[in-house]
Write a protein that holds these residues in place. Structure first.
Motif, short mmCIF file in Angstrom:
data_model
loop_
_atom_site.label_atom_id
_atom_site.label_comp_id
_atom_site.label_asym_id
_atom_site.label_seq_id
_atom_site.Cartn_x
_atom_site.Cartn_y
_atom_site.Cartn_z
N ASP A 175 0.75 -1.09 -0.11
CA ASP A 175 -0.19 -0.09 -0.03
C ASP A 175 0.84 1.32 -0.05
OD1 ASP A 175 -2.37 -1.48 -0.09
OD2 ASP A 175 -2.70 -1.09 2.06
N LYS A 176 1.93 1.43 0.75
CA LYS A 176 2.70 2.30 0.83
C LYS A 176 3.66 2.66 -0.63
CE LYS A 176 3.87 2.90 5.84
NZ LYS A 176 5.15 2.84 6.60
N TYR A 177 3.88 1.63 -1.01
CA TYR A 177 4.54 1.28 -2.41
C TYR A 177 3.63 2.26 -3.45
CZ TYR A 177 7.25 0.23 -6.60
OH TYR A 177 8.13 0.09 -7.64
N ILE A 178 2.50 1.71 -3.45
CA ILE A 178 1.42 2.23 -4.54
C ILE A 178 1.17 3.71 -4.01
CG2 ILE A 178 -1.05 2.22 -5.01
CD1 ILE A 178 -0.87 -0.64 -4.47
N ASP A 179 1.11 4.13 -2.75
CA ASP A 179 0.96 5.69 -2.55
C ASP A 179 2.38 6.26 -2.99
OD1 ASP A 179 -1.39 5.31 -1.25
OD2 ASP A 179 -0.42 5.26 0.63
N PHE A 180 3.49 5.63 -2.98
CA PHE A 180 4.81 6.37 -3.25
C PHE A 180 4.81 6.72 -4.70
CE2 PHE A 180 9.73 5.35 -4.16
CZ PHE A 180 9.94 6.70 -3.73
N THR A 181 4.38 5.55 -5.57
CA THR A 181 4.49 5.54 -7.12
C THR A 181 3.65 6.54 -7.61
OG1 THR A 181 3.24 3.67 -7.15
CG2 THR A 181 5.46 3.31 -7.08
N SER A 182 2.74 6.92 -6.90
CA SER A 182 1.58 7.76 -7.23
C SER A 182 1.54 9.39 -6.82
CB SER A 182 0.06 7.29 -6.74
OG SER A 182 -0.15 6.03 -6.98
N ALA A 183 2.91 9.44 -5.87
CA ALA A 183 3.01 10.65 -5.61
C ALA A 183 3.43 11.70 -6.63
CB ALA A 183 4.06 10.74 -4.42
N GLU A 184 3.02 13.06 -6.64
CA GLU A 184 3.40 13.97 -7.46
C GLU A 184 4.78 14.17 -7.79
OE1 GLU A 184 2.68 18.75 -8.12
OE2 GLU A 184 0.96 17.53 -7.38
N SER A 185 5.67 13.98 -6.31
CA SER A 185 7.11 14.03 -6.45
C SER A 185 7.50 13.07 -5.42
CB SER A 185 7.30 15.41 -5.69
OG SER A 185 8.82 15.35 -5.13
N LEU A 186 8.26 12.08 -6.13
CA LEU A 186 8.83 11.08 -5.49
C LEU A 186 9.96 11.52 -4.37
CD1 LEU A 186 9.82 8.43 -8.32
CD2 LEU A 186 7.69 8.41 -6.61
N GLY A 187 10.61 12.45 -4.58
CA GLY A 187 11.66 13.24 -3.85
C GLY A 187 10.94 13.70 -2.26
N SER A 188 9.77 14.50 -2.70
CA SER A 188 8.98 15.09 -1.49
C SER A 188 8.33 14.01 -0.62
CB SER A 188 8.12 16.01 -1.98
OG SER A 188 8.84 17.22 -2.58
N TYR A 189 7.74 12.92 -1.38
CA TYR A 189 7.16 11.72 -0.50
C TYR A 189 8.20 10.99 0.11
CZ TYR A 189 4.41 7.80 0.46
OH TYR A 189 3.82 6.76 1.24
N PHE A 190 9.42 10.77 -0.31
CA PHE A 190 10.64 10.35 0.28
C PHE A 190 10.87 10.99 1.66
CE2 PHE A 190 15.14 9.99 1.39
CZ PHE A 190 15.07 8.47 1.36
N THR A 191 11.02 12.24 1.58
CA THR A 191 11.38 12.96 2.49
C THR A 191 10.52 12.98 3.74
OG1 THR A 191 12.82 14.58 1.06
CG2 THR A 191 12.14 15.45 3.51
N ARG A 192 9.12 13.14 3.43
CA ARG A 192 8.22 13.31 4.23
C ARG A 192 7.61 11.90 4.91
NH1 ARG A 192 5.60 15.78 0.27
NH2 ARG A 192 4.16 14.29 0.03
N ASN A 193 7.92 10.80 4.30
CA ASN A 193 7.39 9.49 4.59
C ASN A 193 8.24 8.35 4.74
OD1 ASN A 193 4.38 10.41 4.44
ND2 ASN A 193 4.94 10.71 2.39
N ILE A 194 9.45 8.32 4.19
CA ILE A 194 10.29 7.41 4.23
C ILE A 194 11.51 7.55 5.09
CG2 ILE A 194 11.79 5.69 2.71
CD1 ILE A 194 9.65 6.27 0.56
#
Length: 106
Positions: free
Chosen positions: A46-65
């Motif tokens: 589920d998190k992987y799907i959210d990550f791949t759907s993010a507008e910005s992978l870098g921003s998602y990474f910083t906030r959630n990973i």
């Protein structure tokens, strides 16, 4: 985590060149633009799907990973010849005598 090779898919990102996921082991694999590959534990489908759907992978990474999942570097440098980004503990193809290791930069 062992240096397991997870299939990677190229992505459009200023931070990453490719990403992948092992759903059975809940491992996220990220290949950085530098060529280094890191694995992140405890990363659900589920998190992987959210990550791949993010507008910005870098921003998602910083906030959630970043700093929320255990990370381990999977590639390193040959201590003998300096070849970059070989899988840890594998023998270097360039010199054929040393194994890749994580080398701390000073």
């Amino acid at each position: 985590m062992a240096a397991e090779k997870i299939d990677l898919t190229p992505v459009e990102s200023s931070v990453f060149s490719a990403i992948g996921h092992n759903s059975q082991k809940s491992i996220l694999a990220l290949k950085y633009r530098s060529g280094a590959i890191h694995h992140y534990a405890g990363f659900s489908t589920d998190k992987y799907i959210d990550f791949t759907s993010a507008e910005s992978l870098g921003s998602y990474f910083t906030r959630n990973i970043k700093n929320q999942h255990q990370a381990e570097k999977m590639t390193g440098e040959c201590p003998k010849c300096g070849a970059q980004h070989g899988w840890l503990t594998e023998t270097c193809d360039d010199c054929g005598t040393a194994t890749f290791q994580v080398v701390e930069k000073k």
